[in-house]
Design a protein around this motif. Structure first.
Motif, mmCIF file in Angstrom:
data_model
loop_
_atom_site.group_PDB
_atom_site.id
_atom_site.type_symbol
_atom_site.label_atom_id
_atom_site.label_comp_id
_atom_site.label_asym_id
_atom_site.label_seq_id
_atom_site.Cartn_x
_atom_site.Cartn_y
_atom_site.Cartn_z
ATOM 1 N N TYR A 141 -1.729 11.526 1.483
ATOM 2 C CA TYR A 141 -0.572 12.337 1.836
ATOM 3 C C TYR A 141 0.389 12.186 0.667
ATOM 4 N N PHE A 142 0.609 13.259 -0.081
ATOM 5 C CA PHE A 142 1.395 13.162 -1.300
ATOM 6 C C PHE A 142 2.271 14.402 -1.477
ATOM 7 N N GLY A 143 3.153 14.356 -2.476
ATOM 8 C CA GLY A 143 4.004 15.481 -2.807
ATOM 9 C C GLY A 143 5.473 15.124 -2.710
ATOM 10 N N ASP A 144 6.321 16.114 -2.993
ATOM 11 C CA ASP A 144 7.764 15.868 -3.005
ATOM 12 C C ASP A 144 8.425 16.176 -1.670
ATOM 13 N N GLY A 145 7.656 16.591 -0.691
ATOM 14 C CA GLY A 145 8.216 16.948 0.610
ATOM 15 C C GLY A 145 8.273 15.782 1.583
ATOM 16 N N LYS A 146 9.088 15.953 2.606
ATOM 17 C CA LYS A 146 9.241 14.973 3.684
ATOM 18 C C LYS A 146 7.994 14.996 4.575
ATOM 19 N N GLY A 147 7.610 13.847 5.090
ATOM 20 C CA GLY A 147 6.535 13.823 6.077
ATOM 21 C C GLY A 147 5.325 12.998 5.718
ATOM 22 N N GLY A 168 12.610 2.526 10.410
ATOM 23 C CA GLY A 168 12.610 2.601 11.863
ATOM 24 C C GLY A 168 11.249 2.552 12.511
ATOM 25 N N GLU A 169 10.221 3.047 11.833
ATOM 26 C CA GLU A 169 8.896 3.062 12.462
ATOM 27 C C GLU A 169 8.386 1.657 12.756
ATOM 28 N N PHE A 170 8.811 0.667 12.005
ATOM 29 C CA PHE A 170 8.311 -0.688 12.223
ATOM 30 C C PHE A 170 8.757 -1.264 13.558
ATOM 31 N N GLY A 188 16.750 6.760 11.594
ATOM 32 C CA GLY A 188 16.035 7.335 12.731
ATOM 33 C C GLY A 188 15.444 8.713 12.451
ATOM 34 N N ILE A 189 15.831 9.324 11.346
ATOM 35 C CA ILE A 189 15.278 10.635 10.975
ATOM 36 C C ILE A 189 14.476 10.519 9.677
ATOM 37 N N GLU A 190 15.118 10.059 8.609
ATOM 38 C CA GLU A 190 14.409 9.896 7.343
ATOM 39 C C GLU A 190 13.916 8.460 7.119
ATOM 40 N N PHE A 191 14.485 7.507 7.826
ATOM 41 C CA PHE A 191 14.005 6.122 7.692
ATOM 42 C C PHE A 191 14.194 5.380 8.989
#
Length: 176
Positions: free
Chosen positions: A10-16, A47-49, A173-176
């Motif tokens: 999963y690579f690139g400059d986009g979010k996700g 946050g995912e952790f 909570g959204i980006e991290f």
């Protein structure tokens, strides 16, 4: 595929990228698979952790957190970071050997590899060996030609628009 196991990029400059990898990890854990997650060049406070720690068949193989944004580091600081990320990789390798997971997720591995913070040939050899017994998921902005050629899944996340472009910083909570 090797022994029924695939290499995912999963690579690139986009979010996700991380979100997709963690989603696959949760799916695998939900199906009873043992999942090991390692991270490079992050703070270990994402946050995912907090959620993943609650899943009994997920192992977090976290190393030393990154000292800061690599683009703002001096040459000496980058060398220190390179040594830190190499130690993190060694810790992850040891945990993979110890835990023998069914799925290995290495978040930001592709960035550490691209920046030369890992021994690329050695890291690629480990990934190839791990595919004997596990599904392997690698994330990061850049994917090397060698890993692209080897990948079974290669998904590029492309940024079309992002609040950061308008000066909005990452939100908990959204980006991290």
């Amino acid at each position: 595929m090797k022994n029924g196991h695939a290499l995912h990029l999963y690579f690139g400059d986009g979010k996700g990228k991380t979100t997709a990898a963690m989603g696959l990890a949760v799916r695998a854990a939900g199906q009873g698979r043992k999942v090991l997650i390692g991270q490079f060049l992050k703070t270990n406070t994402t946050g995912e952790f907090d959620s993943l720690r609650k899943l009994e068949n997920v192992v977090l193989a976290l190393g030393e957190p990154v000292a800061g944004l690599t683009m703002g580091m001096s040459d000496a600081e980058r060398e220190e970071e390179k040594a830190r990320q190499k130690r993190n990789f060694e810790r992850i390798c040891a945990r993979v050997e110890e835990e023998k997971p069914d799925v290995i997720v290495l978040d930001e591995f592709l960035v550490a590899d691209h920046l030369g913070y890992l021994d690329g040939e050695r890291a690629a050899a480990f990934v190839e060996a791990w595919l004997e017994n596990a599904e392997v998921v690698l994330t990061g902005r850049w994917a090397s030609e060698a890993l692209m050629a080897r990948a079974d899944y290669a998904t590029e996340m492309v940024k079309r628009k992002h609040p950061y472009d308008a000066g909005v910083m990452a939100r908990r909570g959204i980006e991290f």
